[in-house]
Design an enzyme around this catalytic site. Sequence first.
Site, mmCIF file in Angstrom:
data_model
loop_
_atom_site.group_PDB
_atom_site.id
_atom_site.type_symbol
_atom_site.label_atom_id
_atom_site.label_comp_id
_atom_site.label_asym_id
_atom_site.label_seq_id
_atom_site.Cartn_x
_atom_site.Cartn_y
_atom_site.Cartn_z
ATOM 1 N N HIS A 206 0.802 -1.226 0.000
ATOM 2 C CA HIS A 206 0.000 0.000 0.000
ATOM 3 C C HIS A 206 0.830 1.270 0.000
ATOM 4 O O HIS A 206 0.279 2.361 -0.066
ATOM 5 C CB HIS A 206 -0.952 0.016 1.199
ATOM 6 C CG HIS A 206 -0.243 0.212 2.502
ATOM 7 N ND1 HIS A 206 0.371 -0.808 3.167
ATOM 8 C CD2 HIS A 206 -0.035 1.323 3.254
ATOM 9 C CE1 HIS A 206 0.920 -0.347 4.280
ATOM 10 N NE2 HIS A 206 0.704 0.947 4.357
HETATM 11 C C1 UD1 Z 1 -1.871 5.135 6.589
HETATM 12 C C2 UD1 Z 1 -0.531 5.529 7.230
HETATM 13 C C3 UD1 Z 1 0.495 4.444 6.956
HETATM 14 C C4 UD1 Z 1 -0.003 3.074 7.375
HETATM 15 C C5 UD1 Z 1 -1.343 2.799 6.692
HETATM 16 C C6 UD1 Z 1 -1.913 1.459 7.076
HETATM 17 C C7 UD1 Z 1 -0.027 7.957 7.265
HETATM 18 C C8 UD1 Z 1 0.812 8.985 6.660
HETATM 19 N N1 UD1 Z 1 0.002 6.754 6.640
HETATM 20 O O1 UD1 Z 1 -1.685 5.097 5.188
HETATM 21 O O2 UD1 Z 1 1.682 4.721 7.669
HETATM 22 O O3 UD1 Z 1 0.929 2.091 6.995
HETATM 23 O O4 UD1 Z 1 -2.250 3.847 7.079
HETATM 24 O O5 UD1 Z 1 -3.120 1.237 6.440
HETATM 25 O O6 UD1 Z 1 -0.673 8.194 8.255
HETATM 26 N N2 UD1 Z 1 -9.303 4.704 2.857
HETATM 27 C C9 UD1 Z 1 -10.471 4.035 2.881
HETATM 28 N N3 UD1 Z 1 -10.988 3.648 4.092
HETATM 29 C C10 UD1 Z 1 -10.355 3.878 5.255
HETATM 30 C C11 UD1 Z 1 -9.132 4.580 5.214
HETATM 31 C C12 UD1 Z 1 -8.606 4.970 4.018
HETATM 32 O O7 UD1 Z 1 -11.089 3.795 1.867
HETATM 33 O O8 UD1 Z 1 -10.865 3.482 6.305
HETATM 34 C C13 UD1 Z 1 -8.716 5.109 1.544
HETATM 35 C C14 UD1 Z 1 -9.009 6.528 1.199
HETATM 36 O O9 UD1 Z 1 -9.227 6.606 -0.145
HETATM 37 C C15 UD1 Z 1 -7.723 7.231 1.570
HETATM 38 C C16 UD1 Z 1 -6.693 6.165 1.270
HETATM 39 O O10 UD1 Z 1 -7.319 4.938 1.594
HETATM 40 O O11 UD1 Z 1 -7.537 8.392 0.839
HETATM 41 C C17 UD1 Z 1 -5.442 6.295 2.071
HETATM 42 O O12 UD1 Z 1 -5.723 6.413 3.468
HETATM 43 P P1 UD1 Z 1 -4.765 7.281 4.418
HETATM 44 O O13 UD1 Z 1 -5.222 7.196 5.827
HETATM 45 O O14 UD1 Z 1 -4.550 8.623 3.837
HETATM 46 O O15 UD1 Z 1 -3.358 6.590 4.277
HETATM 47 P P2 UD1 Z 1 -2.918 5.065 4.182
HETATM 48 O O16 UD1 Z 1 -2.372 4.838 2.825
HETATM 49 O O17 UD1 Z 1 -3.969 4.134 4.678
#
Ligand code: UD1
Length: 367
Positions: A206
């Site tokens: 991811h």
């Molecule tokens: C975040 C953490 C990362 C961790 C990862 C585990 C930061 C900078 N990054 O990254 O260190 O390894 O979590 O998962 O804090 N989304 C959903 N549902 C959710 C959450 C996210 O659909 O419940 C989607 C959204 O489109 C979002 C994308 O995933 O924009 C990324 O989520 P985000 O929390 O920004 O970062 P992660 O890539 O999950």
Amino acid sequence: MNKPVILVVGARPNFMKIAPIHAELSRRGINQILLHTGQHYDENMSKVFFDDLEMPKPDIYLGIGSGSHVVQTAKVMMEFENVCIENQPSMVVVVGDVNSTVACSLVCAKQLIPCAHVEAGLRSFDREMPEEINRLVTDAIADFLLTPSQDGDQNLLNEGVDPSRIIRVGNVMIDSLFNSLEKSKSSMIHSDLDIEKETYALLTIHRPSNVDDRDAFGKIIDALEEISSRIRLVFPIHPRTKARAIEFDFFERLNSIPNLILTEPLGYLDFVALIAASKIVLTDSGGLQEETTALGIPCVTLRENTERPITVTEGTNTIVGNSTEAILQSVHGILENGGKAGRVPELWDGNTAGRIADIIESVIEED
Ligand code: UD1
């Protein structure tokens, strides 16, 4: 009632770090508030972990949701400031390296609230990783830097941190892992996915460097196509990865690899069951590098670096980057020779939450 200790969670990798600390503080009768920023909010990225880890519903939910890193961090800060004004915590505990971690530690620094950072001192030395910035800033301002291993202490000392702020406690995520191993044996995930134990490789990716770049993502899929001719692959796909796969027109390609099982993100117990019975793990996650080392499962890390070098020097981890050839070479080597033996690092013993609770108690007693 004494002033509360606030425990902060925000994203998936935080839940298994806070759960054992929350349980230990409960056992000791310490007044605590469990706060969820809502950085992760999907049922299968968040709620299922509370159930699997037997954590109560958060006392406070900020509902921040997705957004750019700046927006997410700023929103958490604004909301968390209000929480601190209202609840006057004696101490705040943040874990890991996600945006919620840095945001809450910044609020503590501004409001002069003692803050402990669990998993302090880890460094990838790669400032293009958003997590590296979060680690550097959090460690610069938190009062108590609770490290998982000696390399963490050394990184902090090299940055000129006063040794009195550094306390090595061990790896709290391993507490959750060891606590859940037995329970995970009743998971039905192997029959649900129709796979035999010990016959498959488990895959998670991811990181922006692997999935936000079309070329990099494509090269990983090239490797997966070839690996799948030798071993079954199980791939619980992160929402970010799925979104990019669709955007880059890779989703159908992934779906049509015959020996690859694509699933939604899984709960903690199902996932632990899958790791424990896998032959190899391929990942770019930090936590999985540690869990595989603790369980003695060979891990191939699809990154150029790691903030968890002890998993390489002592554990079962190999850092291979994301080129097709390097991934294939490593996986073929493991399939032929069984991979590195490794040992479990010192203080990754399942008792880290107790050591953290001792520190919390000593801080709040002085208050
Ligand atoms: C975040 C953490 C990362 C961790 C990862 C585990 C930061 C900078 N990054 O990254 O260190 O390894 O979590 O998962 O804090 N989304 C959903 N549902 C959710 C959450 C996210 O659909 O419940 C989607 C959204 O489109 C979002 C994308 O995933 O924009 C990324 O989520 P985000 O929390 O920004 O970062 P992660 O890539 O999950």
